[in-house]
Write an enzyme that holds these catalytic residues in place. Structure first.
Site, PDB file in Angstrom:
ATOM      1  N   TYR A 188      -4.271   0.919  -7.002  1.00  0.00           N
ATOM      2  CA  TYR A 188      -4.142   1.908  -8.082  1.00  0.00           C
ATOM      3  C   TYR A 188      -4.183   3.352  -7.610  1.00  0.00           C
ATOM      4  O   TYR A 188      -4.155   4.265  -8.434  1.00  0.00           O
ATOM      5  CB  TYR A 188      -5.303   1.770  -9.091  1.00  0.00           C
ATOM      6  CG  TYR A 188      -5.657   0.392  -9.575  1.00  0.00           C
ATOM      7  CD1 TYR A 188      -4.770  -0.347 -10.354  1.00  0.00           C
ATOM      8  CD2 TYR A 188      -6.903  -0.142  -9.290  1.00  0.00           C
ATOM      9  CE1 TYR A 188      -5.127  -1.596 -10.820  1.00  0.00           C
ATOM     10  CE2 TYR A 188      -7.271  -1.393  -9.762  1.00  0.00           C
ATOM     11  CZ  TYR A 188      -6.374  -2.122 -10.524  1.00  0.00           C
ATOM     12  OH  TYR A 188      -6.731  -3.348 -10.989  1.00  0.00           O
ATOM     13  N   CYS A 221      -4.216  -5.100   9.258  1.00  0.00           N
ATOM     14  CA  CYS A 221      -2.920  -4.789   9.855  1.00  0.00           C
ATOM     15  C   CYS A 221      -1.937  -4.441   8.746  1.00  0.00           C
ATOM     16  O   CYS A 221      -1.073  -5.248   8.368  1.00  0.00           O
ATOM     17  CB  CYS A 221      -2.428  -5.977  10.650  1.00  0.00           C
ATOM     18  SG  CYS A 221      -3.557  -6.358  11.967  1.00  0.00           S
ATOM     19  N   GLU A 222      -2.087  -3.244   8.223  1.00  0.00           N
ATOM     20  CA  GLU A 222      -1.373  -2.836   7.014  1.00  0.00           C
ATOM     21  C   GLU A 222      -1.547  -1.325   6.912  1.00  0.00           C
ATOM     22  O   GLU A 222      -2.679  -0.853   6.849  1.00  0.00           O
ATOM     23  CB  GLU A 222      -2.095  -3.530   5.838  1.00  0.00           C
ATOM     24  CG  GLU A 222      -1.377  -3.722   4.559  1.00  0.00           C
ATOM     25  CD  GLU A 222      -0.244  -4.715   4.644  1.00  0.00           C
ATOM     26  OE1 GLU A 222       0.837  -4.309   4.224  1.00  0.00           O
ATOM     27  OE2 GLU A 222      -0.426  -5.853   5.116  1.00  0.00           O
ATOM     28  N   TYR A 278     -15.049  -4.139  -9.557  1.00  0.00           N
ATOM     29  CA  TYR A 278     -13.715  -4.447  -9.029  1.00  0.00           C
ATOM     30  C   TYR A 278     -13.604  -4.200  -7.527  1.00  0.00           C
ATOM     31  O   TYR A 278     -12.544  -3.815  -7.033  1.00  0.00           O
ATOM     32  CB  TYR A 278     -12.640  -3.671  -9.808  1.00  0.00           C
ATOM     33  CG  TYR A 278     -12.708  -3.944 -11.297  1.00  0.00           C
ATOM     34  CD1 TYR A 278     -12.353  -5.186 -11.800  1.00  0.00           C
ATOM     35  CD2 TYR A 278     -13.178  -2.996 -12.197  1.00  0.00           C
ATOM     36  CE1 TYR A 278     -12.454  -5.470 -13.157  1.00  0.00           C
ATOM     37  CE2 TYR A 278     -13.283  -3.261 -13.556  1.00  0.00           C
ATOM     38  CZ  TYR A 278     -12.914  -4.505 -14.030  1.00  0.00           C
ATOM     39  OH  TYR A 278     -13.008  -4.781 -15.371  1.00  0.00           O
ATOM     40  N   GLY A 324     -13.690  -1.119 -21.442  1.00  0.00           N
ATOM     41  CA  GLY A 324     -12.819  -0.046 -20.993  1.00  0.00           C
ATOM     42  C   GLY A 324     -13.404   1.337 -20.848  1.00  0.00           C
ATOM     43  O   GLY A 324     -12.695   2.256 -20.414  1.00  0.00           O
ATOM     44  N   GLU A 333     -17.098  -5.136 -24.735  1.00  0.00           N
ATOM     45  CA  GLU A 333     -17.071  -5.921 -23.505  1.00  0.00           C
ATOM     46  C   GLU A 333     -17.019  -5.036 -22.269  1.00  0.00           C
ATOM     47  O   GLU A 333     -16.022  -5.021 -21.553  1.00  0.00           O
ATOM     48  CB  GLU A 333     -15.846  -6.824 -23.502  1.00  0.00           C
ATOM     49  CG  GLU A 333     -15.802  -7.776 -24.668  1.00  0.00           C
ATOM     50  CD  GLU A 333     -14.481  -8.511 -24.772  1.00  0.00           C
ATOM     51  OE1 GLU A 333     -14.484  -9.588 -25.363  1.00  0.00           O
ATOM     52  OE2 GLU A 333     -13.457  -7.999 -24.276  1.00  0.00           O
ATOM     53  N   GLY A 387     -17.321  -3.828 -18.583  1.00  0.00           N
ATOM     54  CA  GLY A 387     -17.414  -4.389 -17.235  1.00  0.00           C
ATOM     55  C   GLY A 387     -17.790  -3.263 -16.288  1.00  0.00           C
ATOM     56  O   GLY A 387     -18.942  -3.109 -15.872  1.00  0.00           O
ATOM     57  N   ARG A 388     -16.800  -2.415 -16.032  1.00  0.00           N
ATOM     58  CA  ARG A 388     -16.971  -1.294 -15.112  1.00  0.00           C
ATOM     59  C   ARG A 388     -18.215  -0.458 -15.418  1.00  0.00           C
ATOM     60  O   ARG A 388     -18.989  -0.118 -14.522  1.00  0.00           O
ATOM     61  CB  ARG A 388     -15.728  -0.404 -15.195  1.00  0.00           C
ATOM     62  CG  ARG A 388     -15.675   0.703 -14.164  1.00  0.00           C
ATOM     63  CD  ARG A 388     -14.534   1.683 -14.484  1.00  0.00           C
ATOM     64  NE  ARG A 388     -13.288   0.998 -14.756  1.00  0.00           N
ATOM     65  CZ  ARG A 388     -12.417   0.613 -13.821  1.00  0.00           C
ATOM     66  NH1 ARG A 388     -12.644   0.892 -12.563  1.00  0.00           N
ATOM     67  NH2 ARG A 388     -11.318  -0.033 -14.156  1.00  0.00           N
ATOM     68  N   ARG A 426      -8.910  -1.121  -4.200  1.00  0.00           N
ATOM     69  CA  ARG A 426      -8.553  -0.302  -5.355  1.00  0.00           C
ATOM     70  C   ARG A 426      -7.682   0.902  -5.023  1.00  0.00           C
ATOM     71  O   ARG A 426      -6.868   1.313  -5.843  1.00  0.00           O
ATOM     72  CB  ARG A 426      -9.800   0.117  -6.145  1.00  0.00           C
ATOM     73  CG  ARG A 426     -10.446  -1.066  -6.857  1.00  0.00           C
ATOM     74  CD  ARG A 426     -11.563  -0.668  -7.798  1.00  0.00           C
ATOM     75  NE  ARG A 426     -11.097   0.136  -8.907  1.00  0.00           N
ATOM     76  CZ  ARG A 426     -11.291   1.430  -9.037  1.00  0.00           C
ATOM     77  NH1 ARG A 426     -11.988   2.104  -8.127  1.00  0.00           N
ATOM     78  NH2 ARG A 426     -10.809   2.085 -10.057  1.00  0.00           N
TER      79      ARG A 426
HETATM   80  C1  LIG Z   1     -11.205  -6.206 -18.012  1.00  0.00           C
HETATM   81  C2  LIG Z   1     -11.646  -6.534 -19.356  1.00  0.00           C
HETATM   82  C3  LIG Z   1     -12.809  -5.962 -19.866  1.00  0.00           C
HETATM   83  C4  LIG Z   1     -13.647  -4.982 -19.095  1.00  0.00           C
HETATM   84  O1  LIG Z   1     -13.021  -3.771 -18.883  1.00  0.00           O
HETATM   85  P1  LIG Z   1     -13.807  -2.564 -18.186  1.00  0.00           P
HETATM   86  O2  LIG Z   1     -12.799  -1.511 -18.039  1.00  0.00           O
HETATM   87  O3  LIG Z   1     -14.283  -3.072 -16.859  1.00  0.00           O
HETATM   88  O4  LIG Z   1     -14.936  -2.193 -19.076  1.00  0.00           O
HETATM   89  C5  LIG Z   1     -13.227  -6.343 -21.128  1.00  0.00           C
HETATM   90  N1  LIG Z   1     -12.513  -7.221 -21.865  1.00  0.00           N
HETATM   91  C6  LIG Z   1     -11.383  -7.788 -21.405  1.00  0.00           C
HETATM   92  C7  LIG Z   1     -10.658  -8.754 -22.260  1.00  0.00           C
HETATM   93  C8  LIG Z   1     -10.910  -7.456 -20.154  1.00  0.00           C
HETATM   94  O5  LIG Z   1      -9.770  -8.007 -19.708  1.00  0.00           O
END
Ligand SMILES: *Cc1c(COP(=O)(O)O)cnc(C)c1O
Length: 432
Positions: free
Chosen positions: A333, A360-361, A390, A247, A289, A291-292, A329
């Protein structure tokens, strides 16, 4: 410039040492570019902060839903991160890439029996169990195989991360996990401990995405360590792993907040270690964890301008050859981006226009209110920055538009990681 891997040289956009216009010519547009070195640097920033932190055995797990393709699992494995996987598709891709599956964490709030069996067949190391039914199902399927499955339990700590509602996931009324506040999470740990084929390793939470507030992870750690203490006192069990989810926020435009991730990690680890010793419980190994924050700023998307529509007295539109199919995105959002014209010097005069796609939107907007050079025209190249997370993973074939290729760039050298979809790919499942 927003990031140090992007510069404009003699009116040309240079990304990760490569000339964007040349890559657009070679691979066509729309085109996803990923800076491999940037991905590796971000992985290392996590590994260094967690490796030297006060909670021994800590490590980062890449949330592969942010951007999933074969080669990224190789990069992640080489950098020593684990991987979050949320579907058979992600598991299959990781395994095919040679990812060490004992370092995979199976997430999600509704794993089917088929998913669970497939994940066990593939040797997924950890299941992050979301609910009571899943504990039963994982136990039963592990029993059929004669294995003891390592699990974490996903709980909701009741934290509001002060982010967008769509990505806030840690509140008590979330669809994810079991609530601590209601007592149900403790019941779920008790259930997990009672199951013969489950090996309870720890607890997991993920409170949301795009978090800039450095206090959010401390507040969730406070609730989670308190819960660990209850688990010890009431059920007599140790929580070996404390997974605080992903996150951390990423900067998409100038003036947006920033967060010093390694500094925040060290702070959180110190807090967890101190709090556990004051609670008299064992210090857990941390899992984060991201991701982004691993991939977002490693990516840009290139488009070719098709039309420039100036509706006299109203507004302007610059239409490009991609759109919500490769970047949903803004439509989802209202996400903000930095947009550059990639084949022209910094303009003296600009116009304001919405950057829109070809679907077409009317909602097919990549970014409203962008400044473009006044002479922007058909054939010009536009770059949308910070599209590594994403975008490709959320891309669709709406309007039967093929998904763009993904090209990784490392020290100025490009290499195709995902080829462009063909019309035959699009009709491949159709029965004519
Ligand atoms: C989406 C997600 C992440 C990654 O979140 P980021 O904002 O991309 O860092 C980590 N853990 C879980 C369980 C998620 O659903």
């Amino acid at each position: 410039m927003l990031y140090d891997n992007i510069e404009i040289k003699d009116g040309r956009l240079i990304f990760a040492g490569a000339d964007a216009a040349k890559l657009a010519e070679k691979y066509g547009t729309p085109l996803y570019l990923m800076d491999e070195e940037r991905i590796r640097q971000s992985c290392r920033a996590y590994s260094e902060a967690l490796g030297g932190c006060l909670c021994p055995g800590s490590k980062a797990i890449y949330a592969s839903k942010a951007c999933c393709f074969g080669k990224i699992y190789k990069i992640i494995a080489e950098e020593g991160l684990g991987a979050d996987v949320v579907s058979a598709g992600e598991i299959y891709t990781a395994k095919k890439a040679g990812f060490p599956m004992e370092e995979a964490y199976f997430q999600g709030n509704n794993k089917t029996d088929a998913d669970i069996s497939f994940a066990m067949d593939c040797g997924v190391g950890y299941f992050v169990c979301d609910n009571f039914e899943e504990l039963d199902a994982v136990d039963a399927i592990a029993g059929q195989r004669g294995i003891k499955q390592k699990i974490l339990l996903r709980v909701t700590p009741g934290i509001d991360p002060h982010t967008y509602d769509e990505v806030a996931t840690g509140k008590v009324d979330s669809k994810f996990g079991v609530a601590i506040e209601t007592g149900q999470a403790l019941e779920a740990v008790k259930a997990a401990l009672s199951k013969k084929n489950l090996d309870f390793r720890g607890i997991h939470c993920h409170v949301g995405s795009m978090v800039f507030d450095s206090d959010v992870f401390i507040r969730s750690a406070a609730v989670m360590t308190g819960f660990m203490s209850d688990i010890k006192k009431i059920l007599g069990a140790d929580t070996k792993i404390l997974d605080l989810g992903g996150g951390y926020g990423v900067k998409y435009y100038e003036g947006q907040g920033e967060i010093d991730i390694p500094a925040n990690i060290r702070l959180v680890a110190k807090y967890v270690a101190e709090r556990c010793s004051s609670l008299g419980i064992a210090v857990p190994a941390l899992r984060l964890e991201p991701g982004r924050s691993i991939v977002a700023d490693a990516g840009i998307t290139l488009y070719t301008v098709g039309s420039v529509k100036k509706i006299t007295g109203y507004k302007n539109y610059v239409s490009v050859d991609g759109g919500m199919t490769d970047n949903p995105r803004y439509a989802l959002y209202g996400s903000r981006y930095t947009v550059l014209t990639a084949n022209k010097p910094e303009p003296a005069e600009t116009i304001e226009a919405d950057l829109v796609g070809r679907c077409c939107e009317s909602g097919d907007i990549i970014q409203p209110g962008v400044r473009f050079p006044t002479d922007i025209k058909r054939g010009d190249l536009v770059a949308v920055l910070t599209t590594g997370a994403y975008n490709y993973s959320m891309a669709s074939n709406y309007n039967r538009i093929p998904r763009p290729p993904v090209v990784t760039v490392s020290a100025g050298r490009d290499s195709l990681a995902v080829r462009r979809e063909t019309l035959d790919d699009l009709t491949g499942c159709d029965i004519f």
